[in-house]
Design a protein around this motif. Sequence first.
Motif, PDB file in Angstrom:
ATOM      1  N   ALA A 126     -40.699  39.844 -16.171  1.00 27.45           N
ATOM      2  CA  ALA A 126     -39.921  40.042 -17.387  1.00 27.45           C
ATOM      3  C   ALA A 126     -38.444  39.927 -17.072  1.00 27.45           C
ATOM      4  O   ALA A 126     -37.964  40.487 -16.076  1.00 27.45           O
ATOM      5  N   LYS A 127     -37.742  39.195 -17.925  1.00 29.88           N
ATOM      6  CA  LYS A 127     -36.295  39.042 -17.780  1.00 29.88           C
ATOM      7  C   LYS A 127     -35.604  39.604 -19.012  1.00 29.88           C
ATOM      8  O   LYS A 127     -36.048  39.390 -20.136  1.00 29.88           O
ATOM      9  N   LEU A 128     -34.532  40.331 -18.773  1.00 28.26           N
ATOM     10  CA  LEU A 128     -33.691  40.868 -19.828  1.00 28.26           C
ATOM     11  C   LEU A 128     -32.332  40.195 -19.740  1.00 28.26           C
ATOM     12  O   LEU A 128     -31.649  40.305 -18.714  1.00 28.26           O
ATOM     13  N   ASP A 129     -31.968  39.477 -20.773  1.00 27.26           N
ATOM     14  CA  ASP A 129     -30.711  38.716 -20.783  1.00 27.26           C
ATOM     15  C   ASP A 129     -30.607  37.804 -19.563  1.00 27.26           C
ATOM     16  O   ASP A 129     -29.539  37.636 -18.968  1.00 27.26           O
ATOM     17  N   GLY A 130     -31.753  37.249 -19.144  1.00 33.49           N
ATOM     18  CA  GLY A 130     -31.772  36.300 -18.044  1.00 33.49           C
ATOM     19  C   GLY A 130     -31.912  36.905 -16.663  1.00 33.49           C
ATOM     20  O   GLY A 130     -32.055  36.182 -15.682  1.00 33.49           O
ATOM     21  N   THR A 131     -31.898  38.245 -16.566  1.00 34.86           N
ATOM     22  CA  THR A 131     -32.014  38.920 -15.278  1.00 34.86           C
ATOM     23  C   THR A 131     -33.382  39.549 -15.133  1.00 34.86           C
ATOM     24  O   THR A 131     -33.854  40.241 -16.051  1.00 34.86           O
ATOM     25  N   SER A 132     -34.040  39.341 -13.998  1.00 36.52           N
ATOM     26  CA  SER A 132     -35.364  39.900 -13.765  1.00 36.52           C
ATOM     27  C   SER A 132     -35.301  41.425 -13.709  1.00 36.52           C
ATOM     28  O   SER A 132     -34.500  41.994 -12.958  1.00 36.52           O
TER      29      SER A 132
END
Length: 311
Positions: free
Chosen positions: A265-271
């Motif tokens: 899962a990535k949040l705003d492109g960060t894992s």
Amino acid sequence: MSCLRCRLRGSILFSAILAVVAASFPVCQSADPPAESKLDADDSAPKDELADARKAYMLKGMKKFRVVMDNDEAKTATLDERALMRWSNPLGDVADGLLAVYTTAPADRPAMIAHLYIHGPGLNGKEMCEFADLHPGNVALYRGRRQVWSPEERYTQFRELPDAPKPSESSVLRLSQIKTMAARFEIIDGFRSTNGTPEPQALRMLSRPSYRYGRADGELVDGAIFTYVVATDPEACLLVEIHRKDDKYVWMYGVFPLTIYSLEAKLDGTSVWTKPEAMVFANPTAPHYIAGYHPDPGEATSATLIPKPKQ
């Protein structure tokens, strides 16, 4: 996707996994927030002449299970059959499937999310069930009086969601805010191809929450579960919640697996979260539970409910 729901390609990998599985066999809520009970427009609910009978069969099977939380029989969650996602996957030879939750009350966070699905002619109507826990404390899944699963470890952790807005007092506007927060996430599935090589692919988030819960005057103000799919096959779920602590609001999230393959899962492109590949079946203490479903002795199977292949 869960291996018994992957594309029926006749690969060596598929046959090996099927053998392992065979060996292992021995949105509704209170008035506020408003219910999200309609099926998503993107679902692929089968509409053949046997569809209603299969739904009744799967509901009957799911009702056999219950969830006990925190080793307290007084905190027993049962099936909420009013909030369901219906799906099928011809590419994976799944004739029909239901996604549902087990909860203590419509306004409470569900204790567990699960689906039961029926394969088509290619796998002779094989029936499977799959469960993921949403309760941060101890959970135990029972079928009747028999405990079938209680995870010793957890894949999921609840975490604070940064850069979230002040929640609206309007339930309708809060849902819009929750959807905006969910859109910040991307979930990648480590699906394995015919030759056994992982082919990571971004899952598709269904536009409508699969389930919504919470109470505007409670500590858990609002919450929603979003389902991520390959085609229309559920592979993971995202939970987004708004909590009230004293005079402050805190947004939380959690990701839940519905697959044996790896997830990221990535949040705003960060894992921010990962789950390893784990081809484990019917393990009573594993972090994720998938196993064959069998009717009780004397009950009919779903074999007569499988739609016939089109000529």
